[in-house]
Design an enzyme around this catalytic site. Sequence first.
Site, PDB file in Angstrom:
ATOM      1  N   GLY A 258       0.840  -1.198   0.000  1.00  0.00           N
ATOM      2  CA  GLY A 258       0.000   0.000   0.000  1.00  0.00           C
ATOM      3  C   GLY A 258       0.873   1.245   0.000  1.00  0.00           C
ATOM      4  O   GLY A 258       2.097   1.168   0.182  1.00  0.00           O
ATOM      5  N   LEU A 259       0.256   2.374  -0.181  1.00  0.00           N
ATOM      6  CA  LEU A 259       0.982   3.641  -0.232  1.00  0.00           C
ATOM      7  C   LEU A 259       1.621   3.990   1.111  1.00  0.00           C
ATOM      8  O   LEU A 259       1.216   3.489   2.156  1.00  0.00           O
ATOM      9  CB  LEU A 259       0.024   4.767  -0.637  1.00  0.00           C
ATOM     10  CG  LEU A 259      -0.529   4.731  -2.060  1.00  0.00           C
ATOM     11  CD1 LEU A 259      -1.688   5.711  -2.194  1.00  0.00           C
ATOM     12  CD2 LEU A 259       0.563   5.040  -3.078  1.00  0.00           C
ATOM     13  N   SER A 260       2.613   4.869   1.062  1.00  0.00           N
ATOM     14  CA  SER A 260       3.185   5.408   2.288  1.00  0.00           C
ATOM     15  C   SER A 260       2.088   6.123   3.072  1.00  0.00           C
ATOM     16  O   SER A 260       1.328   6.912   2.506  1.00  0.00           O
ATOM     17  CB  SER A 260       4.303   6.400   1.938  1.00  0.00           C
ATOM     18  OG  SER A 260       4.828   7.002   3.104  1.00  0.00           O
ATOM     19  N   GLY A 261       1.978   5.828   4.356  1.00  0.00           N
ATOM     20  CA  GLY A 261       0.953   6.456   5.188  1.00  0.00           C
ATOM     21  C   GLY A 261      -0.384   5.752   5.162  1.00  0.00           C
ATOM     22  O   GLY A 261      -1.340   6.201   5.798  1.00  0.00           O
ATOM     23  N   SER A 262      -0.477   4.624   4.459  1.00  0.00           N
ATOM     24  CA  SER A 262      -1.760   3.919   4.362  1.00  0.00           C
ATOM     25  C   SER A 262      -2.114   3.179   5.643  1.00  0.00           C
ATOM     26  O   SER A 262      -3.286   2.897   5.895  1.00  0.00           O
ATOM     27  CB  SER A 262      -1.739   2.940   3.190  1.00  0.00           C
ATOM     28  OG  SER A 262      -0.716   1.971   3.354  1.00  0.00           O
ATOM     29  N   GLY A 263      -1.106   2.862   6.451  1.00  0.00           N
ATOM     30  CA  GLY A 263      -1.359   2.157   7.705  1.00  0.00           C
ATOM     31  C   GLY A 263      -0.731   0.774   7.782  1.00  0.00           C
ATOM     32  O   GLY A 263      -1.017   0.003   8.702  1.00  0.00           O
ATOM     33  N   LYS A 264       0.139   0.451   6.821  1.00  0.00           N
ATOM     34  CA  LYS A 264       0.755  -0.877   6.764  1.00  0.00           C
ATOM     35  C   LYS A 264       1.481  -1.237   8.059  1.00  0.00           C
ATOM     36  O   LYS A 264       1.225  -2.290   8.655  1.00  0.00           O
ATOM     37  CB  LYS A 264       1.751  -0.963   5.593  1.00  0.00           C
ATOM     38  CG  LYS A 264       1.154  -0.759   4.225  1.00  0.00           C
ATOM     39  CD  LYS A 264       2.192  -0.925   3.130  1.00  0.00           C
ATOM     40  CE  LYS A 264       3.371   0.010   3.231  1.00  0.00           C
ATOM     41  NZ  LYS A 264       3.006   1.449   3.142  1.00  0.00           N
ATOM     42  N   SER A 265       2.389  -0.384   8.472  1.00  0.00           N
ATOM     43  CA  SER A 265       3.203  -0.685   9.661  1.00  0.00           C
ATOM     44  C   SER A 265       2.362  -0.699  10.927  1.00  0.00           C
ATOM     45  O   SER A 265       2.574  -1.543  11.812  1.00  0.00           O
ATOM     46  CB  SER A 265       4.340   0.341   9.794  1.00  0.00           C
ATOM     47  OG  SER A 265       5.221   0.242   8.696  1.00  0.00           O
TER      48      SER A 265
ATOM     49  N   SER B 116       5.993  -1.946  -2.065  1.00  0.00           N
ATOM     50  CA  SER B 116       6.009  -2.898  -3.197  1.00  0.00           C
ATOM     51  C   SER B 116       5.004  -2.469  -4.265  1.00  0.00           C
ATOM     52  O   SER B 116       3.942  -3.063  -4.403  1.00  0.00           O
ATOM     53  CB  SER B 116       5.748  -4.326  -2.722  1.00  0.00           C
ATOM     54  OG  SER B 116       4.796  -4.427  -1.696  1.00  0.00           O
TER      55      SER B 116
END
Length: 202
Positions: free
Chosen positions: A35-42, A109
């Site tokens: 997902g995009l940077s800031g999407s909440g992945k981490s 990715s």
Amino acid sequence: MKEENRIYPIFDKMLSRKDKESLLNQRSVMIWFTGLSGSGKSTIAIALERELQKRGLLCQILDGDNIRSGINNNLGFSAEDRKENIRRIAEVGKLFVHTGIITIAAFISPNEELREMASDIIGKDDFMEIYVSTPLEECERRDVKGLYARARKGEIKNFTGISAPFEAPKNPTISLDTSKLSLEESINKLLEIILPRIKFNN
């Protein structure tokens, strides 16, 4: 002597993945967040790890910033370096999965080719693709690290979503839009599909 003749794999002499899964009483899998940077992945990855730990399940998180400050600190953000970044991560992830550890990866990715490569390296049966589908507008509004603002000013080149494209996964295992779902809701949805895959039937 040819270079390849110096390599003597010893995999047949090592303990098997099943041996290690039995020791840990869990089935290993790669849970790959894209997902995009800031999407909440981490954020989701960290919360998921905590929930699985509470259930006595051993996990390892591989996160973009941590990997790039260590094993991949010699790579930039060109197309070639992005590919090598994901290739190395997938190879490391494969080692964790084959050690019986539930592995959680959180990486932008940004295209199908990269994610397909990671899936091929790790093994399609062991690869769960989680698309954190939070819209660009929301990611940019959050701008947790101030990266979008810098990308808009031209200070960061090849920034995914601004000056570099992001291809949404075609067939993810599940999609999570954190502009609509709370963290708790996202985790509950994940647990529903992950727990049956990783828990032994005692």
